[in-house]
Design a protein around this motif. Structure first.
Motif, PDB file in Angstrom:
ATOM      1  N   SER A  73      14.505  79.653 -12.643  1.00 59.70           N
ATOM      2  CA  SER A  73      13.086  79.932 -12.386  1.00 59.70           C
ATOM      3  C   SER A  73      12.829  80.247 -10.912  1.00 59.70           C
ATOM      4  CB  SER A  73      12.221  78.753 -12.840  1.00 59.70           C
ATOM      5  OG  SER A  73      12.173  77.742 -11.860  1.00 59.70           O
ATOM      6  N   ALA A  74      13.834  79.972 -10.050  1.00 56.01           N
ATOM      7  CA  ALA A  74      13.685  80.292  -8.622  1.00 56.01           C
ATOM      8  C   ALA A  74      14.088  81.737  -8.324  1.00 56.01           C
ATOM      9  CB  ALA A  74      14.535  79.343  -7.782  1.00 56.01           C
TER      10      ALA A  74
ATOM     11  N   ALA B 120       9.174  76.697 -20.913  1.00 53.60           N
ATOM     12  CA  ALA B 120       9.572  76.377 -19.538  1.00 53.60           C
ATOM     13  C   ALA B 120       8.359  75.807 -18.810  1.00 53.60           C
ATOM     14  CB  ALA B 120      10.076  77.628 -18.836  1.00 53.60           C
ATOM     15  N   LYS B 121       8.574  74.715 -18.101  1.00 55.07           N
ATOM     16  CA  LYS B 121       7.492  74.079 -17.339  1.00 55.07           C
ATOM     17  C   LYS B 121       7.959  73.842 -15.909  1.00 55.07           C
ATOM     18  CE  LYS B 121       5.829  71.807 -21.509  1.00 55.07           C
ATOM     19  NZ  LYS B 121       5.784  70.566 -22.283  1.00 55.07           N
ATOM     20  N   ASN B 122       7.013  73.659 -14.997  1.00 50.02           N
ATOM     21  CA  ASN B 122       7.324  73.384 -13.577  1.00 50.02           C
ATOM     22  C   ASN B 122       8.269  74.425 -12.981  1.00 50.02           C
ATOM     23  OD1 ASN B 122       5.843  71.037 -14.028  1.00 50.02           O
ATOM     24  ND2 ASN B 122       7.679  69.852 -14.494  1.00 50.02           N
ATOM     25  N   MET B 123       8.059  75.665 -13.316  1.00 49.87           N
ATOM     26  CA  MET B 123       8.919  76.719 -12.787  1.00 49.87           C
ATOM     27  C   MET B 123       8.677  76.907 -11.294  1.00 49.87           C
ATOM     28  SD  MET B 123       9.176  79.611 -15.727  1.00 49.87           S
ATOM     29  CE  MET B 123       7.446  80.018 -15.573  1.00 49.87           C
ATOM     30  N   THR B 124       9.738  77.289 -10.581  1.00 52.19           N
ATOM     31  CA  THR B 124       9.642  77.430  -9.126  1.00 52.19           C
ATOM     32  C   THR B 124       8.839  78.670  -8.734  1.00 52.19           C
ATOM     33  OG1 THR B 124      11.783  76.353  -8.962  1.00 52.19           O
ATOM     34  CG2 THR B 124      11.024  77.516  -7.010  1.00 52.19           C
ATOM     35  N   GLU B 125       9.120  79.801  -9.365  1.00 47.87           N
ATOM     36  CA  GLU B 125       8.423  81.051  -9.026  1.00 47.87           C
ATOM     37  C   GLU B 125       7.471  81.446 -10.157  1.00 47.87           C
ATOM     38  OE1 GLU B 125       8.438  82.965  -6.285  1.00 47.87           O
ATOM     39  OE2 GLU B 125       9.736  81.511  -5.281  1.00 47.87           O
ATOM     40  N   PRO B 126       6.288  81.929  -9.807  1.00 45.81           N
ATOM     41  CA  PRO B 126       5.311  82.285 -10.839  1.00 45.81           C
ATOM     42  C   PRO B 126       5.683  83.533 -11.643  1.00 45.81           C
ATOM     43  CG  PRO B 126       4.477  82.860  -8.661  1.00 45.81           C
ATOM     44  CD  PRO B 126       5.759  82.118  -8.452  1.00 45.81           C
ATOM     45  N   SER B 127       6.477  84.427 -11.033  1.00 47.61           N
ATOM     46  CA  SER B 127       6.818  85.655 -11.753  1.00 47.61           C
ATOM     47  C   SER B 127       8.229  86.111 -11.374  1.00 47.61           C
ATOM     48  CB  SER B 127       5.810  86.761 -11.430  1.00 47.61           C
ATOM     49  OG  SER B 127       5.905  87.101 -10.064  1.00 47.61           O
ATOM     50  N   ILE B 128       8.714  87.078 -12.122  1.00 47.33           N
ATOM     51  CA  ILE B 128      10.041  87.638 -11.829  1.00 47.33           C
ATOM     52  C   ILE B 128       9.926  89.167 -11.858  1.00 47.33           C
ATOM     53  CG2 ILE B 128      10.796  87.551 -14.265  1.00 47.33           C
ATOM     54  CD1 ILE B 128      13.598  86.756 -13.130  1.00 47.33           C
TER      55      ILE B 128
ATOM     56  N   CYS C  58      11.739  85.835 -23.013  1.00 49.09           N
ATOM     57  CA  CYS C  58      10.687  85.232 -23.856  1.00 49.09           C
ATOM     58  C   CYS C  58      10.525  83.739 -23.560  1.00 49.09           C
ATOM     59  CB  CYS C  58      11.011  85.410 -25.342  1.00 49.09           C
ATOM     60  SG  CYS C  58      11.099  87.117 -25.875  1.00 49.09           S
ATOM     61  N   MET C  59      11.561  83.126 -23.000  1.00 43.18           N
ATOM     62  CA  MET C  59      11.555  81.679 -22.724  1.00 43.18           C
ATOM     63  C   MET C  59      10.985  81.340 -21.353  1.00 43.18           C
ATOM     64  SD  MET C  59      12.919  80.370 -25.462  1.00 43.18           S
ATOM     65  CE  MET C  59      12.074  81.658 -26.376  1.00 43.18           C
ATOM     66  N   ARG C  60      10.554  82.387 -20.584  1.00 42.57           N
ATOM     67  CA  ARG C  60      10.161  82.169 -19.196  1.00 42.57           C
ATOM     68  C   ARG C  60       8.670  81.800 -19.066  1.00 42.57           C
ATOM     69  NH1 ARG C  60       8.403  83.407 -14.531  1.00 42.57           N
ATOM     70  NH2 ARG C  60       9.724  83.092 -12.695  1.00 42.57           N
ATOM     71  N   GLY C  61       8.309  80.673 -19.673  1.00 41.90           N
ATOM     72  CA  GLY C  61       6.919  80.224 -19.564  1.00 41.90           C
ATOM     73  C   GLY C  61       6.623  79.158 -20.605  1.00 41.90           C
ATOM     74  N   ALA C  62       5.467  78.514 -20.478  1.00 42.65           N
ATOM     75  CA  ALA C  62       5.082  77.439 -21.396  1.00 42.65           C
ATOM     76  C   ALA C  62       4.909  77.988 -22.808  1.00 42.65           C
ATOM     77  CB  ALA C  62       3.779  76.801 -20.910  1.00 42.65           C
ATOM     78  N   PRO C  63       5.269  77.197 -23.833  1.00 35.72           N
ATOM     79  CA  PRO C  63       5.741  75.798 -23.747  1.00 35.72           C
ATOM     80  C   PRO C  63       7.251  75.669 -23.574  1.00 35.72           C
ATOM     81  CG  PRO C  63       5.503  76.416 -26.037  1.00 35.72           C
ATOM     82  CD  PRO C  63       5.117  77.635 -25.239  1.00 35.72           C
TER      83      PRO C  63
END
Ligand SMILES: [Zn+2]
Ligand SMILES: [Zn+2]
Ligand SMILES: [Zn+2]
Length: 280
Positions: A67-68, A95-103, A88-93
């Protein structure tokens, strides 16, 4: 710039998924540097070169925070370089507490369409909006958060504008050349004219000690030839570091054998986990 080879194999892996050839049997028996997963490189913990299906496994084995990662440079649509469903897994529910908001995903138009198509059925709209696709063409020159990225034309598959990349940050320039066959020297002259300087290069060596007669990939002799062309173009910085990577199970030598052969040409052989600190 810290460069970490997460995976160094061609599409089938070494040992290859379904294979019992002598190379694969030997790799399974020896383990260590003879085990190669699908090609991927991590640059400074925030940039990935390619996004194969082994990405998840790479995060486990090499213990880094996916996530960084702020940007991914994708070369082409082959499965060992682009597995978009994982996004598809890059966000809630999921993935949580991700380091970067986007990629940011840098890629050609074919890969862009593939990402949109392959994730379309499953990706949540709020996750899709965090995946920023940036379509590039050969010789596009962009800057992302202090990293200069130049797309270059690969020689690989027809019907797709396959790319390889030059990146530069903190005065260090690095060239990532897979998947590709032998490039014309003009590619390097044009890159030189754009002000590039190559301190580190990783080149396609799918055919091991063989040669790239198909034009889609390279072997050790082709790599040495390309190094000569890069040198002729005046593109190398002082004391460049040169690695061969992206090996197929059809390679006739194991890691130690390949390392010996490559050393005669001043070329290093990458392995999964190989980490290189490149200074200006
Ligand atoms: Zn490949
Ligand atoms: Zn095999
Ligand atoms: Zn390919």
């Amino acid at each position: 710039m810290r460069i970490k080879f997460l995976g160094t194999a061609a599409a089938e892996g070494v040992p290859a998924v379904f294979c019992n050839c002598p190379t694969c049997v030997n790799a399974r028996a020896k383990g260590g540097k003879d085990i190669r997963t699908r090609s991927q490189i991590l640059i400074d913990d925030d940039t990935l070169f390619d996004f194969p299906m082994d990405t998840y496994m790479h995060t486990l084995v090499h213990n880094f925070d996916l996530s960084a990662v702020k940007r991914v440079l994708i070369t082409h649509s082959h499965m060992d370089h682009c597995y978009p469903q994982e996004l598809c897994m890059r966000g809630a529910p999921f993935a949580k507490n991700m380091t970067e908001p986007s990629i940011a995903v840098y890629c050609n138009a074919t890969v862009r369409d593939m990402i949109l198509g392959d994730t379309g059925r499953e990706i949540r709209p709020e996750i899709a909006s965090t995946v920023k696709i940036k379509t590039l063409h050969p010789f596009d020159d962009v800057t992302s958060d202090g990293m200069r990225i130049i797309a270059l034309p690969a020689r690989h598959t027809k019907g797709e504008e396959c790319l390889v990349y030059y990146v530069e940050r903190g005065g260090v320039g690095a060239l990532f050349l897979n998947d590709t066959g032998r490039l014309d020297g003009q590619v390097y002259s044009r890159l030189k004219a754009m002000g590039a300087s190559v301190k580190f290069a990783a080149l396609d060596c799918t055919y091991g000690t063989g040669s790239g007669t198909s034009g889609r990939h390279m072997g050790l002799g082709d790599v040495a030839e390309q190094v000569g062309l890069i040198r002729d173009a005046g593109l190398f910085a002082r004391d460049p570091i040169i690695y061969a990577t992206h090996f197929s199970h059809n390679t006739d030598l194991d890691f130690d054998g390949m390392r010996e052969k490559a050393a005669e040409l001043g070329i290093l052989v990458a392995y999964d986990g190989c980490t290189v600190d490149v200074n200006a």
